[in-house]
Design an enzyme around this catalytic site. Structure first.
Site, PDB file in Angstrom:
ATOM      1  CG  ASP A  47     -47.604   8.887   3.061  1.00  0.00           C
ATOM      2  OD1 ASP A  47     -46.596   8.707   2.352  1.00  0.00           O
ATOM      3  OD2 ASP A  47     -48.422   9.810   2.872  1.00  0.00           O
ATOM      4  CD  GLU A 119     -45.352   5.006   3.346  1.00  0.00           C
ATOM      5  OE1 GLU A 119     -45.029   6.047   2.742  1.00  0.00           O
ATOM      6  OE2 GLU A 119     -46.381   4.349   3.061  1.00  0.00           O
TER       7      GLU A 119
END
Length: 227
Positions: A47, A119
């Site tokens: 992220d 991610e």
């Protein structure tokens, strides 16, 4: 033996265990009799890497866009919908390791699971091959859909933040107040407050979605002309 996903993303892992971990959902690890690493920690790292890469790209390629607009563009490019779309383009769901409940509940096509896994793969590439490896994946599968004019996903949290900051000393806070349902179909409830007073409530299939829904509700309550 190489993993079939490696040929799709164009990167071969020196440490295949990193990719295996990136593809392992918590539900699989929880049901395994032997200790198994899952992808939550990789998701956290991915992220941050994704946010940095996208921010750098937007800063360099849109020199005339103001900060607020760049913030909305970045939020749209790293949102769950965009990441799930990228995951679907590479067939990521077909390679996930899921627990029985998630498998039966349609976890392979669930946006939240796909976005988290995307991610995690980015983070795994970074840990295995450095920033260049992560950049390759982001550029190839994320930066191909830059919202130059119309955003794919409204970022109500950013919009609410900008609206309330028109006055000084405004404090927004989001609080998770409840969750219900089985692991493969949870519903989260969130309240957003302004200077201690609740201004909106929201629900969603993830905490992020519930926060967005609460922010949308708050905008409707406080700024009906902006809704």
């Amino acid at each position: 033996m190489s993993h079939p996903l490696e040929s799709i993303i164009g990167y071969t892992f020196k440490n295949p265990e990193l990719l295996e971990t990136a593809l392992t959902h918590t539900s699989y690890a929880n049901e395994s009799r032997a200790p198994v690493k899952h992808n939550e920690r990789l998701e956290f790292l991915g992220d941050s890497i994704l946010g940095f890469v996208v921010a750098d790209y937007l800063y360099r390629n849109f020199p005339n866009r103001p900060e607020g607009e760049l913030t909305r563009m970045r939020a749209d490019m790293v949102c769950e919908t965009t990441l799930a779309g990228a995951a679907n383009r590479i067939g990521l769901g077909n390679h996930l390791l899921l627990g029985h409940g998630e498998e039966q509940g349609g976890g392979r096509s669930r946006d939240s699971i796909l976005a988290d896994a995307m991610e995690s793969v980015i983070a795994a590439c970074f840990l295995d091959g450095g920033l260049d490896a992560a950049l390759q994946v982001v550029r190839t599968f994320i930066l191909v859909e830059v919202p130059v004019t119309k955003l794919h996903n409204a970022d109500y949290k950013t919009e609410l933040q900008e609206l309330v900051q028109q006055k000084k000393n405004q404090v927004l806070a989001y609080e998770l107040v409840g969750q219900s349902g089985p692991d493969h179909d949870k519903q989260f409830s969130v309240e957003v407050s302004l200077n201690g007073a609740i201004i909106g409530k929201g629900i969603g299939s993830s905490k992020k979605k519930a926060e967005q829904d609460a922010a949308r509700c708050a905008i409707e309550n406080l700024f009906p002309d902006k809704a």
